[in-house]
Design a protein around this motif. Sequence first.
Motif, mmCIF file in Angstrom:
data_model
loop_
_atom_site.group_PDB
_atom_site.id
_atom_site.type_symbol
_atom_site.label_atom_id
_atom_site.label_comp_id
_atom_site.label_asym_id
_atom_site.label_seq_id
_atom_site.Cartn_x
_atom_site.Cartn_y
_atom_site.Cartn_z
ATOM 1 N N MET A 1 0.822 -1.196 0.000
ATOM 2 C CA MET A 1 0.000 0.000 0.000
ATOM 3 C C MET A 1 0.868 1.263 0.000
ATOM 4 O O MET A 1 0.537 2.236 -0.678
ATOM 5 N N VAL A 2 1.957 1.221 0.730
ATOM 6 C CA VAL A 2 2.843 2.380 0.817
ATOM 7 C C VAL A 2 3.505 2.637 -0.536
ATOM 8 O O VAL A 2 3.622 3.785 -0.977
ATOM 9 N N THR A 3 3.907 1.577 -1.234
ATOM 10 C CA THR A 3 4.551 1.764 -2.535
ATOM 11 C C THR A 3 3.575 2.322 -3.555
ATOM 12 O O THR A 3 3.963 3.104 -4.412
ATOM 13 N N PHE A 4 2.308 1.920 -3.464
ATOM 14 C CA PHE A 4 1.303 2.452 -4.371
ATOM 15 C C PHE A 4 1.114 3.949 -4.147
ATOM 16 O O PHE A 4 1.056 4.734 -5.101
ATOM 17 N N LEU A 5 1.030 4.363 -2.886
ATOM 18 C CA LEU A 5 0.868 5.785 -2.578
ATOM 19 C C LEU A 5 2.102 6.581 -2.972
ATOM 20 O O LEU A 5 1.999 7.707 -3.453
ATOM 21 N N LYS A 6 3.272 5.978 -2.790
ATOM 22 C CA LYS A 6 4.517 6.637 -3.184
ATOM 23 C C LYS A 6 4.558 6.847 -4.695
ATOM 24 O O LYS A 6 4.927 7.915 -5.182
ATOM 25 N N LYS A 7 4.148 5.829 -5.441
ATOM 26 C CA LYS A 7 4.116 5.924 -6.905
ATOM 27 C C LYS A 7 3.083 6.952 -7.357
ATOM 28 O O LYS A 7 3.342 7.745 -8.271
ATOM 29 N N LEU A 8 1.940 6.958 -6.713
ATOM 30 C CA LEU A 8 0.893 7.924 -7.056
ATOM 31 C C LEU A 8 1.351 9.349 -6.775
ATOM 32 O O LEU A 8 1.121 10.259 -7.583
ATOM 33 N N LEU A 9 2.030 9.555 -5.669
ATOM 34 C CA LEU A 9 2.555 10.877 -5.335
ATOM 35 C C LEU A 9 3.625 11.294 -6.339
ATOM 36 O O LEU A 9 3.672 12.448 -6.764
ATOM 37 N N TRP A 10 4.473 10.372 -6.751
ATOM 38 C CA TRP A 10 5.527 10.658 -7.728
ATOM 39 C C TRP A 10 4.926 11.064 -9.072
ATOM 40 O O TRP A 10 5.405 11.999 -9.717
ATOM 41 N N ILE A 11 3.866 10.386 -9.490
ATOM 42 C CA ILE A 11 3.177 10.733 -10.734
ATOM 43 C C ILE A 11 2.542 12.122 -10.601
ATOM 44 O O ILE A 11 2.611 12.933 -11.528
ATOM 45 N N ALA A 12 1.945 12.415 -9.456
ATOM 46 C CA ALA A 12 1.317 13.721 -9.257
ATOM 47 C C ALA A 12 2.348 14.846 -9.295
ATOM 48 O O ALA A 12 2.115 15.889 -9.909
ATOM 49 N N VAL A 13 3.495 14.628 -8.663
ATOM 50 C CA VAL A 13 4.547 15.652 -8.668
ATOM 51 C C VAL A 13 5.073 15.866 -10.078
ATOM 52 O O VAL A 13 5.265 17.010 -10.522
ATOM 53 N N SER A 14 5.297 14.779 -10.824
ATOM 54 C CA SER A 14 5.808 14.924 -12.194
ATOM 55 C C SER A 14 4.775 15.612 -13.086
ATOM 56 O O SER A 14 5.132 16.420 -13.950
ATOM 57 N N PHE A 15 3.505 15.326 -12.864
ATOM 58 C CA PHE A 15 2.459 15.999 -13.622
ATOM 59 C C PHE A 15 2.430 17.493 -13.288
ATOM 60 O O PHE A 15 2.267 18.332 -14.178
ATOM 61 N N LEU A 16 2.620 17.835 -12.028
ATOM 62 C CA LEU A 16 2.634 19.240 -11.622
ATOM 63 C C LEU A 16 3.810 19.997 -12.225
ATOM 64 O O LEU A 16 3.688 21.181 -12.554
ATOM 65 N N ILE A 17 4.951 19.334 -12.388
ATOM 66 C CA ILE A 17 6.105 19.978 -13.016
ATOM 67 C C ILE A 17 5.787 20.315 -14.470
ATOM 68 O O ILE A 17 6.040 21.425 -14.940
ATOM 69 N N ILE A 18 5.205 19.349 -15.176
ATOM 70 C CA ILE A 18 4.841 19.588 -16.578
ATOM 71 C C ILE A 18 3.773 20.675 -16.663
ATOM 72 O O ILE A 18 3.829 21.566 -17.513
#
Length: 127
Positions: free
Chosen positions: A1-18
């Motif tokens: 569960m923690v890895t899923f949330l970590k991956k989701l947060l990483w995708i959100a941050v990368s989307f925010l950069i773009i």
Amino acid sequence: MVTFLKKLLWIAVSFLIIYACLFAGKQIASLLPFVFPGSIIGLMLLFLCLEFRIIRLEWIMPSGSLFLKYMALLFMPSAIGIITYLNEVYSSMVLIIFNMVSGIALILLVVGYIGYYFYNRKRKNDD
């Protein structure tokens, strides 16, 4: 569960950069005295940030790979828009084909001329 949330947060941050590059591009476009697409300026900003290593490629790779994975789906609205105006497209088909062929020919001429220029310049420097 923690890895899923970590991956989701990483995708959100990368989307925010773009999205931040897109937003900055649109703001710059609104300040220009002529009409220029803000998305193009945003892409140029993103490219420059990647080139000068202000943004690392690893930072935007998660959302970038998602965009590439679903690119066909993102172009679906424009394809449907073309289908709704198919009669107008057919009536302008000769003009569309002429523009496509002349554009390709112009690109080939310009690229050929630039290549010829640099080839001769390198040859002169070698002599």
